[in-house]
Motif scaffolding. Structure first.
Motif, short mmCIF file in Angstrom:
data_model
loop_
_atom_site.label_atom_id
_atom_site.label_comp_id
_atom_site.label_asym_id
_atom_site.label_seq_id
_atom_site.Cartn_x
_atom_site.Cartn_y
_atom_site.Cartn_z
N LEU A 295 0.79 -1.22 0.00
CA LEU A 295 0.00 0.00 0.00
C LEU A 295 0.83 1.28 0.00
CD1 LEU A 295 -3.17 -0.79 2.13
CD2 LEU A 295 -2.71 -1.12 -0.30
N ASN A 296 2.15 1.13 0.03
CA ASN A 296 3.01 2.28 -0.26
C ASN A 296 3.36 2.35 -1.74
OD1 ASN A 296 3.38 3.76 2.16
ND2 ASN A 296 4.78 2.20 2.96
N HIS A 297 2.90 1.33 -2.50
CA HIS A 297 3.11 1.30 -3.95
C HIS A 297 4.59 1.44 -4.30
CE1 HIS A 297 -1.25 1.78 -4.05
NE2 HIS A 297 -1.11 2.85 -3.29
N ARG A 298 5.40 0.62 -3.64
CA ARG A 298 6.83 0.69 -3.87
C ARG A 298 7.47 -0.66 -3.58
NH1 ARG A 298 8.55 4.30 1.52
NH2 ARG A 298 8.08 2.65 3.06
N VAL A 299 8.68 -0.84 -4.08
CA VAL A 299 9.50 -2.00 -3.75
C VAL A 299 10.72 -1.47 -2.99
CG1 VAL A 299 10.89 -3.89 -4.65
CG2 VAL A 299 8.71 -3.32 -5.73
N MET A 300 10.93 -2.00 -1.79
CA MET A 300 12.01 -1.53 -0.93
C MET A 300 13.17 -2.52 -0.94
SD MET A 300 11.09 1.31 0.67
CE MET A 300 11.96 1.36 2.24
N ARG A 301 14.40 -1.98 -0.95
CA ARG A 301 15.59 -2.79 -0.72
C ARG A 301 16.16 -2.39 0.64
NH1 ARG A 301 19.38 -5.63 -3.75
NH2 ARG A 301 18.55 -4.85 -5.73
N ILE A 302 16.32 -3.36 1.52
CA ILE A 302 16.85 -3.10 2.85
C ILE A 302 18.06 -4.00 3.06
CG2 ILE A 302 16.39 -3.21 5.32
CD1 ILE A 302 13.52 -2.52 4.75
N PHE A 303 19.20 -3.37 3.32
CA PHE A 303 20.43 -4.13 3.51
C PHE A 303 20.48 -4.74 4.90
CE2 PHE A 303 21.54 -1.13 0.16
CZ PHE A 303 22.16 -1.97 -0.76
N PHE A 304 21.05 -5.94 4.96
CA PHE A 304 21.31 -6.55 6.25
C PHE A 304 22.45 -5.77 6.90
CE2 PHE A 304 19.47 -10.37 4.20
CZ PHE A 304 18.50 -10.64 5.14
N SER A 305 22.20 -5.21 8.03
CA SER A 305 23.23 -4.52 8.80
C SER A 305 23.35 -5.22 10.13
CB SER A 305 22.86 -3.05 9.00
OG SER A 305 22.74 -2.39 7.75
N SER A 306 24.57 -5.54 10.50
CA SER A 306 24.78 -6.39 11.67
C SER A 306 25.54 -5.65 12.76
CB SER A 306 25.56 -7.65 11.28
OG SER A 306 24.87 -8.37 10.29
N LEU A 307 25.28 -6.08 13.98
CA LEU A 307 26.03 -5.61 15.13
C LEU A 307 27.07 -6.65 15.48
CD1 LEU A 307 23.26 -4.32 17.54
CD2 LEU A 307 24.65 -2.96 15.99
N ILE A 308 28.30 -6.19 15.72
CA ILE A 308 29.35 -7.04 16.25
C ILE A 308 29.73 -6.47 17.60
CG2 ILE A 308 31.70 -7.90 15.93
CD1 ILE A 308 31.26 -7.77 12.96
N LEU A 309 29.67 -7.29 18.64
CA LEU A 309 29.83 -6.81 19.99
C LEU A 309 31.11 -7.34 20.61
CD1 LEU A 309 26.17 -7.46 21.18
CD2 LEU A 309 27.09 -5.42 20.09
N PHE A 310 31.90 -6.43 21.20
CA PHE A 310 33.12 -6.82 21.88
C PHE A 310 33.13 -6.23 23.28
CE2 PHE A 310 34.45 -6.69 17.42
CZ PHE A 310 35.08 -7.92 17.28
N VAL A 311 33.64 -6.95 24.24
CA VAL A 311 33.95 -6.35 25.54
C VAL A 311 35.20 -7.04 26.07
CG1 VAL A 311 32.44 -7.88 26.87
CG2 VAL A 311 33.12 -5.68 27.80
N ILE A 312 36.18 -6.25 26.48
CA ILE A 312 37.45 -6.78 26.96
C ILE A 312 37.66 -6.25 28.38
CG2 ILE A 312 39.94 -6.86 26.62
CD1 ILE A 312 38.37 -8.32 24.48
N GLU A 313 37.93 -7.12 29.30
CA GLU A 313 38.17 -6.72 30.70
C GLU A 313 39.24 -7.62 31.27
OE1 GLU A 313 38.19 -5.20 34.44
OE2 GLU A 313 37.16 -4.36 32.70
N CYS A 314 40.23 -7.00 31.89
CA CYS A 314 41.30 -7.76 32.53
C CYS A 314 41.53 -7.22 33.94
CB CYS A 314 42.60 -7.66 31.74
SG CYS A 314 42.46 -8.35 30.08
#
Length: 275
Positions: free
Chosen positions: A126-145
């Motif tokens: 009903l928006n009368h369109r074709v959408m392209r949506i890229f996969f965007s990913s989160l990469i999570l790091f945590v370093i503790e010493c």
């Protein structure tokens, strides 16, 4: 209404008098093949609703090589991703109410995955369109010493956002982290809301200081913004700019903190690193 036939991971939609393959070439089925009489629910099946385990008037779908099912959840104005063997899903497009914004859908009717560009292509009816949506990913790091250092009890200074080095007067260390960082989902769209949690790996662990910043894959640009769900952390302006991170508010030991990260209004290809 079109009927959808799934066979060998391929999807075919009968269109009037001919079977038209939209995803791949048709694989011959032996004329004496016999189909099982009982089906298995692979998505939804928990009554009508908008929960992550529910669908509302699902329409088109796509099955990838890993048997992940992408569903055009029409009346919820979203695209859902159901991993094989799981009972819940995650929103990978839309889910922000019906509308015509770049982060919204309006009764989507079909979806396919374009592997060449790692994106979804959606018929936004009903928006009368074709959408392209890229996969965007989160990469999570945590370093503790474990190391005894001088610290900033009221939070990291904003000047550390770029280097992510706290300037405690001692060199950095490489080690196995004792803490984990988690996200409410690991793929995001523009103007998305994602809950980030940092917690101890074991009950005995406690941490006092933290600095989290979201950057693009180059590590040069800080992305998105933050809001707080936890009084143990605060938002800081990195180097006095409109780029943001979060840090602790006191030196009290804690086993977990939470905050909400909002993705940028424009989502590019690639991934975001939160560390």
């Amino acid at each position: 209404m079109k009927s959808t036939i799934i066979h060998n991971r391929k999807i075919y939609l009968p269109d009037e008098d001919e079977m038209r393959s939209l995803r791949a070439s048709l694989i011959d089925i032996h004329p004496n093949a016999r189909w099982q009489q009982d089906g298995v629910t692979v998505a939804g099946g928990n009554r009508l609703g908008n929960g992550i385990n529910q669908l509302s008037n699902p329409w088109g779908l796509y099955v990838d090589d890993e048997q992940t099912v992408y569903v055009a959840d029409q009346s919820n104005h979203r695209i859902m991703e159901w991993k094989s063997g799981t009972r819940t899903s995650q929103v990978v497009a839309g889910g922000n109410g019906k509308g015509s914004g770049a982060h919204q859908l309006f009764y989507p009717q079909d979806v396919i995955v374009d592997k060449a560009t790692d994106s979804l292509i959606i018929c936004d009816s009903l928006n009368h369109r074709v959408m392209r949506i890229f996969f965007s990913s989160l990469i999570l790091f945590v370093i503790e010493c474990a190391r005894i250092v001088q610290s900033y009890p009221s939070g990291a200074p904003s000047s550390t956002c770029g280097t992510m080095m706290p300037s405690h007067g001692t060199s950095s260390m490489s080690c196995q982290p004792n803490y984990v960082i988690e996200a409410s989902k690991y793929q995001y769209n523009s103007n998305d809301t994602i809950r980030i949690t940092v917690r101890n790996a074991t009950r005995s662990n406690r941490f006092k200081g933290i600095l989290l910043v979201a950057k693009d894959e180059s590590g040069q640009n800080i992305l998105g913004s933050w809001s707080l769900t936890d009084s143990a952390v605060k938002v800081i302006s990195c180097d006095g700019t409109s780029s943001y991170g979060i840090t602790q508010t006191s030196s009290r030991g804690r086993s977990q903190i939470q905050a909400t990260w909002y993705s940028p209004s424009t989502t590019a290809e690639g991934y975001v690193v939160i560390k």
